[in-house]
Design an enzyme around this catalytic site. Structure first.
Site, PDB file in Angstrom:
ATOM      1  N   HIS A 131       0.819  -1.223   0.000  1.00 45.04           N
ATOM      2  CA  HIS A 131       0.000   0.000   0.000  1.00 45.04           C
ATOM      3  C   HIS A 131       0.851   1.270   0.000  1.00 45.04           C
ATOM      4  O   HIS A 131       0.419   2.311  -0.504  1.00 45.04           O
ATOM      5  CB  HIS A 131      -0.919   0.023   1.228  1.00 45.04           C
ATOM      6  CG  HIS A 131      -1.908  -1.104   1.230  1.00 45.04           C
ATOM      7  ND1 HIS A 131      -2.593  -1.498   2.339  1.00 45.04           N
ATOM      8  CD2 HIS A 131      -2.326  -1.933   0.220  1.00 45.04           C
ATOM      9  CE1 HIS A 131      -3.389  -2.521   2.045  1.00 45.04           C
ATOM     10  NE2 HIS A 131      -3.240  -2.797   0.770  1.00 45.04           N
ATOM     11  N   PHE A 368      -0.624  -8.509   4.671  1.00 42.83           N
ATOM     12  CA  PHE A 368       0.683  -7.848   4.559  1.00 42.83           C
ATOM     13  C   PHE A 368       0.637  -6.462   3.917  1.00 42.83           C
ATOM     14  O   PHE A 368       1.556  -6.070   3.192  1.00 42.83           O
ATOM     15  CB  PHE A 368       1.668  -8.749   3.768  1.00 42.83           C
ATOM     16  CG  PHE A 368       1.542 -10.204   4.121  1.00 42.83           C
ATOM     17  CD1 PHE A 368       1.734 -10.636   5.425  1.00 42.83           C
ATOM     18  CD2 PHE A 368       1.207 -11.156   3.162  1.00 42.83           C
ATOM     19  CE1 PHE A 368       1.594 -11.972   5.772  1.00 42.83           C
ATOM     20  CE2 PHE A 368       1.060 -12.494   3.494  1.00 42.83           C
ATOM     21  CZ  PHE A 368       1.256 -12.900   4.809  1.00 42.83           C
ATOM     22  N   CYS A 369      -0.421  -5.708   4.168  1.00 44.37           N
ATOM     23  CA  CYS A 369      -0.556  -4.355   3.597  1.00 44.37           C
ATOM     24  C   CYS A 369      -0.391  -4.364   2.072  1.00 44.37           C
ATOM     25  O   CYS A 369       0.147  -3.417   1.480  1.00 44.37           O
ATOM     26  CB  CYS A 369       0.439  -3.367   4.221  1.00 44.37           C
ATOM     27  SG  CYS A 369       0.191  -3.167   5.972  1.00 44.37           S
ATOM     28  N   ALA A 370      -0.808  -5.458   1.467  1.00 44.74           N
ATOM     29  CA  ALA A 370      -0.790  -5.551   0.003  1.00 44.74           C
ATOM     30  C   ALA A 370      -2.083  -6.264  -0.370  1.00 44.74           C
ATOM     31  O   ALA A 370      -2.069  -7.355  -0.953  1.00 44.74           O
ATOM     32  CB  ALA A 370       0.437  -6.320  -0.465  1.00 44.74           C
TER      33      ALA A 370
END
Ligand code: PMP
Length: 444
Positions: A131, A368-370
């Site tokens: 992100h 995982f912020c993705a």
């Protein structure tokens, strides 16, 4: 799983490559007793290198105000800060006229850069990004997010095709994925970007702890990095690269240090790094980051790659050999020590809680912020990520493999459920984490 099922490369035994602080720290187990912490969450935040901690301890008695003071220690501190800037630039082999702006992190660095993109510029990003390299662009400029391919080669080809339209001013790309570890061919992408009249901004958060990057030779316009992923967890990161857009941009923060002169009705802003570093900088963080850069640079060529390839191969082979584990896109090409897997039919947060509670192993679970990438890989419910660093050895990997195997064959010893909003053992003998430090001795 027996080691005889692993390939020869995966069978080689490797020791930690460099000493890190806390390598022998013991953690309590929910079943009673304790274990040395097996840190397999280096991709989230890596422990401090011993050289970094030593450097910080050495510098602190000389620490005083930076930039403004006339005192001798103020001047010493200013010199240390500016030397740190040079060292970080040298670490990524920046061009002589590049700028090194100290930031808090990669997120901060990419946010700064996204605000410096000229008005009307269009940005190209793939959906494999964290992100931090997706959301700032979407907010600041007209951004096209292309769907990544089924591997790094295909993603590269899609980005090249996008660039070839000639629409874009910036290609924003991660050097290495924080989900699969795959490494993108930066020089090739830089050339494609430049051929199409675009510039390339690289998210180096996951790549730089594992690979040496040559900004000048690879023709990278900017690279962003984080100290806490580079074994220097003291709150500093950096943006390194071309100065023209940064000098033309609004200062990232308005305040002292970023100005040349402030009169009643006008402000003259500084150029170069000062323009975007208003306020008192994090000198200790910058010095720590520079020391980490120096220590990693001093490793013999190829040592980092050899160390982590052996660990990654062992992880991938060991997990793949376990019936009941699915390794997510085990990348056949160049990849850093980041391996994501699932245990189909099991909540990833429960497995992560078990690894911690019964084995003293730290991994990451989630998306995982993705999120876009994770969703496209079928990880809507998240995955488990094991990630290695210079402080990891074969023993850590083997502990994880044995613990997962035990989970699959005999199941956890304890009962698990949602405790305080998180998966955890219903009966837990460990002290509350907020009391742990006070209840323990200094690690030996
Ligand atoms: N990019 C990637 C690829 C990352 O893995 C991370 C951290 N997980 C970031 C950017 C953001 O780094 P930071 O939290 O240090 O800003």
């Amino acid at each position: 799983m027996s080691l005889s099922t692993l390939s020869p490369a995966a069978c080689s035994v490797v020791q930690p490559l460099l000493p890190v602080v806390g390598a022998r720290t013991r953690v309590p187990l929910a079943t009673g007793g304790e274990a040395v912490y097996a840190n397999l969450d280096n991709a989230a935040s890596a422990p401090a290198l011993q050289t970094v901690a030593d450097r910080v301890a050495r510098v602190l008695p000389h620490y005083a105000s930076v930039h403004r003071g006339a005192g001798y220690l103020s001047r010493t501190t200013t010199a240390l800060f500016e030397q740190a800037r040079e060292q970080v630039g040298a670490f990524v082999r920046a061009r002589p006229d590049d700028v090194v702006v100290f930031t808090r992190s990669t997120t901060d660095a990419l946010d700064l850069l996204s605000r410096a993109v000229p008005a009307g510029a269009e940005v190209l990003v793939a959906d494999v990004e964290h992100h931090a390299n997706l959301l700032p662009w979407q907010r600041s400029a007209r951004t096209t997010v292309v769907r990544g391919g089924t591997d790094a080669e295909e993603t590269t080809a899609l980005l090249e095709a996008g660039l070839a339209t000639g629409r874009y001013a910036v290609l924003a790309v991660a050097g290495a994925s924080n989900v699969t570890g795959e490494v993108l061919p930066l020089r090739r992408l830089a050339r494609a970007a430049h051929a199409a009249g675009a510039r390339i901004a690289v998210d180096g958060a996951q790549l730089l702890p594992h690979r040496r990057v040559d900004v000048a030779a690879d023709e990278i316009d900017w690279i962003a990095l984080s100290g806490h992923k580079l074994y220097a967890p003291f709150g500093s990161g950096a943006l390194v690269g071309r100065r023209d857009w940064l000098d033309a941009a609004e200062p990232y923060l308005a305040g002292g240090g970023a100005t040349l002169d402030v009169s009643h009705d006008a402000v003259r802003w500084a150029q170069g790094p000062d323009r975007h570093e208003a306020g008192s900088p994090n000198v200790v963080g910058a010095v720590a980051l520079a020391q980490a850069c120096a220590t990693l640079s001093a490793l013999p060529a190829g040592a980092l790659e050899a160390h982590e390839t052996a660990l990654r191969d062992r992880l991938v082979a060991g997990l793949t050999a376990l019936d009941g584990v699915a390794v997510v896109r085990p990348h056949p090409g160049d990849a850093v020590g980041v391996v994501t897997f699932t245990v189909p039919g099991q909540e990833v947060s429960k497995v992560a809680a078990y690894l911690s509670a019964e084995h003293g192993i730290g991994v990451r679970d989630g998306r995982f912020c993705a999120h876009r990438f994770a969703n496209s890989l079928g990880l809507v419910e998240g995955g488990l990520r094991a990630s290695t660093g210079v402080g990891t050895g074969t023993a850590d990997v083997d502990r994880l493999l044995a613990a997962v195997e035990q989970f699959l064959t005999s199941g956890p010893e304890l009962e698990y459920g949602i405790v305080d909003g998180h998966w955890g053992p219903l009966h837990d003998l460990r002290p509350a984490p907020e009391r742990f430090l006070d209840s323990t001795r200094e690690p030996g």
